[in-house]
Design a protein around this motif. Structure first.
Motif, short mmCIF file in Angstrom:
data_model
loop_
_atom_site.label_atom_id
_atom_site.label_comp_id
_atom_site.label_asym_id
_atom_site.label_seq_id
_atom_site.Cartn_x
_atom_site.Cartn_y
_atom_site.Cartn_z
N GLU B 127 0.84 -1.21 0.00
CA GLU B 127 0.00 0.00 0.00
C GLU B 127 0.87 1.26 0.00
O GLU B 127 0.51 2.26 -0.62
N LYS B 130 2.11 1.86 -3.48
CA LYS B 130 1.06 2.32 -4.40
C LYS B 130 0.61 3.74 -4.07
O LYS B 130 -0.02 4.40 -4.87
N SER B 132 -1.57 4.39 -1.66
CA SER B 132 -2.87 4.37 -0.98
C SER B 132 -2.71 4.47 0.53
O SER B 132 -3.62 4.93 1.23
N LEU B 133 -1.55 4.06 1.04
CA LEU B 133 -1.35 4.11 2.49
C LEU B 133 -1.37 5.55 3.00
O LEU B 133 -1.77 5.81 4.13
#
Lengths: 304, 564
Positions: B127, B130, B132-133
């Motif tokens: 994550e 990407k 998104s974290l």
């Protein structure tokens, strides 16, 4: 003029989802054609059909006179493409990535490639995964431009670029057009299209709703005219003029919207003691909003 | 403009989050992670529970009488006595649970541990990479809670899988048991599942602790190495006393006396494994809380030479992209093959001291070749497992091929004068070249091991080619499916092909299924290549599937839309 891109009743649907519907489009050689519309309107779908990445449900598309589904490789040989979203090889450097894409095209003019790298201020020695969003976009732009294609297909090309690099991009684009190349540029940034394009097509809900020259589109909207008189305001004289609407009077100032030729207003004003005359040309954005409504486009001005 | 101080801006109205969606769904990080683990749960529960049931059915059916069980015990104890470093302890192998533990025990625990490693190395690191974290990390709760919820979700899914495994163990004993002692009491089923779960957690905790610093690949690589090294050390220390010291560090060694399905319990030995897991989870949590998000210091690997990068064309590029991973698979398999081949010497030595009756048993079971040679030993001990490993290796290579499309890179590649079919075929050829590299490295390991054992090296090295051919066939299946349908399922389908082949090959003979069923397993058509007995039909079938898959993949790509 020679048509570089031509579509006929081009339709693409994804099952029950709408893609594009009956798109008829002609892009001529040497022009910068802006393809405008809100997110999800069908811009990218149209481009992907033109490149034969997806196949039309009905209708057909031709590029350089070649039907896209018949011989896409011949088309690809002559185009440069920058997708709206892309990723490349994480472990290759920017320079290696460009070398590979150059090799896939049988080699490129390395001096021109180097000049593009320099103008876009790209460090080619870093790995692709280490680049910022803007630098990744620069790699994509150089990959699309470096082989001097006859047709550039650019999907949201300035996304992530800072204003200086955007300027460089538009300069490179203009040079390409000056050399006789054609540009098909998709964007939802109207000010960008206004700056770069000769003609624009507007797509909404999958349908092409308008194609015209940028200046002709601009003429669609009313000029905002302000007349300052030294004496009383003769409002009634102007309300009856053709193309005039929204006339308001305030002290010695008369404001109105004028659609179409402005000469009747100028002639009428000349009959009075005029102190000042201001006519503001509408921007493409204002034209677009006036014509298609505020919900038709998500306008991103990006500081312009 | 005047600003009124002391008033907060009006907050957006809050929507009520139901209790259920906080547990499963989109109501919390825990619920979302649980939701994202649905497929993993189905795969792992199906795999572990399914193999347990299938193995139980096979043993219960094939060895249904006391006499046949006596033969089984004779075979297992003889094999275990002759190959103590390879087969593990044979305890109560005359019972269903004992035989499952002896024959298939490592399969369950290694599969669960690998899953845990992959899940816990990636739950935060993937994550973070990407991006998104960053969205989640700015939510109104701390990073510690975020990591804890993700960890708790994995523990929940693992517990559910272990419950299925325990249930399947109990059911296998109850339904398929055919001689006294086959029944698996609940205590044994739970004890076995607990052992599998704790080993899996300990392995996963290594990855979890390292992932904030090293990123997913580095953390998973080290945790995987520790898992396999620990397993091998525990086995090999039986015959190689010099390895006993390092084996003390292995949780397989600590829990070697805990064989619940075989009726032996050592509950206390599980405690240190649990302690290690908890400590490493705390370390991982703190590391995640203290480090910058996404700021991992990846393990530096040397840059590949330009010639290997493959910048001149799509075949070379596809091979260049797969080079590192195929080399890693080759080295891993090569070490394994080296170890098995080298250890064959101990079997050869033990033959000199073995009773004539025991030697006769081996000759009766393996009448076509001498098991005490490196090739013979590899054929018996390694080949079946090797097919599974190279099959999954091929699936990872197919995944890399598919990533051109799944990552969106393919759009740019196909905008060059590269036709769709050319992309599929040249990318597939790059995968096959990677398989060739993997096979060469593996064969080299086998050859060196055989030489060290004083055995013939050429025959098992040549036999190693069959593993490469099988890997190519598996890759062909993946490429065909990727081209015809979509590349996002290509690697999964290749892995399914490997699993189904393994299961058919495993259950068809003992269940006395019709011969045509067994013939469906490609691995049933290779003969005994490590000892030079080749079956041409298997070789031809592999080549047909590999190149047929390539052709189908290319043809399919021409017909369908390119995915985004």
């Amino acid at each position: 003029m020679v048509a570089i891109i031509e579509t006929e009743k081009l339709t693409k649907s994804y099952g029950s989802h709408r893609g594009i519907v009956d798109v008829d489009l002609v892009v001529e050689q040497g022009e910068v054609f802006g393809f405008l519309g809100p997110n999800g309107a069908g811009k990218t779908t149209t481009i992907r059909v033109l490149l034969d990445l997806i196949r039309p449900t009905s209708g057909k598309a031709s590029v350089f006179g070649i039907e896209t589904t018949v011989d896409p490789v011949s088309i690809h040989r002559r185009i440069g493409y920058l997708p709206g979203e892309f990723t490349l090889y994480d472990r290759l450097t920017g320079g290696e990535t460009l070398e590979y894409f150059g090799n896939l095209r049988g080699g490129v003019d390395t001096a021109y490639q180097a000049s593009l790298i320099e103008r876009f201020d790209l460090d080619p020695s870093r790995k692709f995964k280490e680049y910022s969003k803007g630098n990744k976009q620069k790699v994509g732009l150089v990959a699309a431009l470096q082989h001097k294609p006859e047709l550039l297909v650019l999907d949201e090309p300035t996304a992530g670029l800072d204003p200086l690099v955007q300027q460089t991009f538009f300069a490179v684009l203009r040079e390409a057009v000056d050399e006789g190349r054609t540009v098909f540029l998709s964007s939802h940034v109207l000010s960008e299209a206004e700056k770069a394009c000769d003609r624009v097509g507007i797509i909404r809900d999958g349908r092409l709703v308008k194609v015209d020259r940028v200046d002709a589109l601009r003429d669609l909207a009313a000029h905002q005219v302000e007349l300052r008189f030294t004496g009383p305001v003769p409002a009634a004289e102007f309300e009856a003029l053709p193309g005039v609407s929204n006339v308001t009077a305030e002290d010695h100032v008369l404001r109105m919207h004028v659609t179409g030729p402005i000469s009747p207003v100028v002639k009428a004003a000349a009959r009075f003691d005029l102190a000042d005359f201001v006519s503001r040309e509408p921007s493409l954005e204002e034209t677009f909003l006036a014509e298609y409504g505020h919900d038709a486009v998500e306008v991103a001005n990006h500081g312009n | 403009m005047a600003i009124e101080l002391g008033r907060s801006p009006i907050a957006a109205p809050r929507r009520h989050v139901s209790a259920w969606s906080r547990v499963y769904g989109l109501g919390s990080v825990y619920a979302k992670t649980l939701r994202d683990s649905r497929l993993a749960f189905l795969i792992m529960a199906g795999l572990l529970g399914g193999i347990m049931l299938v193995a139980g059915a096979a043993i219960g059916t094939a060895y249904a009488t006391a006499t046949s069980r006596a033969d089984l015990v004779n075979l297992a104890t003889t094999a275990a006595g002759s190959m103590p470093g390879v087969t593990g302890k044979a305890v109560n192998v005359g019972t269903l649970g004992g035989y499952v533990t002896w024959k298939y025990g490592p399969l369950f625990v290694i599969a669960a541990a690998l899953w845990s490693i992959l899940a816990l190395s990636g739950t935060l690191a993937t994550e973070a990479s990407k991006g998104s974290l960053e969205f989640v990390a700015v939510a109104p709760f701390g990073k510690r809670r975020l990591a804890l919820e993700k960890l708790a979700a994995h523990l929940t899914v693992l517990t559910a899988v272990l419950a299925i495994l325990a249930l399947a163990s109990w059911v296998a004993g109850a339904v398929f048991g055919s001689v006294p002692g086959d029944a698996v009491p609940p205590q044994a089923a739970i004890g076995y599942a607990l052992w599998v779960g704790l080993i899996a957690l300990a392995s996963g905790s290594v990855a979890f602790a390292l992932s904030p610093s090293l990123g997913r690949a580095g953390a998973a690589g080290i945790a995987g190495f520790i898992l396999f090294a620990g397993y091998l050390l525990n086995n090999l220390q039986v015959t190689e006393p010099a390895l006993t010291g390092p084996a003390y560090l292995s949780w397989f060694y600590w829990t070697a006396g805990h064989l619940p399905l075989a009726g032996e319990y050592d509950w206390v030995s599980l405690v240190p494994v649990a302690v290690v897991a908890v400590v490493l989870f705390v370390v991982g949590l703190e590391a995640f809380v203290r480090r910058d998000i996404g700021a991992s210091s990846s393990i530096r690997t040397p840059r590949l030479p330009r010639a290997i990068l493959g910048l001149h064309g799509p075949i070379g590029r596809a091979f260049g992209e797969r080079f590192s991973i195929s080399l890693a698979w080759g080295i891993g398999l090569g070490f394994f093959g080296f170890g098995i081949a080298a250890i064959s010497r101990s079997l050869a030595d033990s033959f000199h001291t073995m009773s004539p009756a025991s030697v006769k048993i081996f000759h009766d079971i393996f009448p076509l070749f001498d098991i005490s040679t490196a090739g013979g030993f590899l054929q018996v001990v390694f080949v079946q497992l090797g097919f599974i490993v190279v099959g999954f290796a091929a699936a990872t290579l197919v995944s890399g091929w598919a990533s051109d499309e799944t990552s969106g890179r393919l759009e740019m590649l196909l905008a060059t004068p590269l036709a769709r079919a050319s992309w599929a075929v040249s990318g597939g050829l790059g995968v096959y070249l990677a398989i060739v590299l993997m096979t060469i490295v593996f064969a080299a390991g086998v050859g060196i091991g055989a030489l060290m054992a004083g055995s013939d090296a050429v025959t098992p090295m040549a036999g190693s080619v069959t593993l490469g051919l099988y890997a190519a066939a598996v890759a062909g299946v993946g490429i065909a499916i990727g081209g015809l349908f979509r590349t996002s399922i290509a690697a999964e389908m290749a892995a399914v092909a490997v699993t189904v082949t393994f299961l058919i090959d495993m259950i068809a003979p003992p269940l006395r299924l019709p011969d045509w069923v067994h013939q469906l397993a490609l691995t049933a058509h290779f003969g005994q290549p490590m000892v030079g007995i080749w079956d041409a039909s298997g070789v031809v079938a592999c080549l047909v599937i590999a190149f047929g898959g390539l052709a189908l993949g290319g043809w399919g790509m021409r017909r369908r839309d390119v995915a985004r």
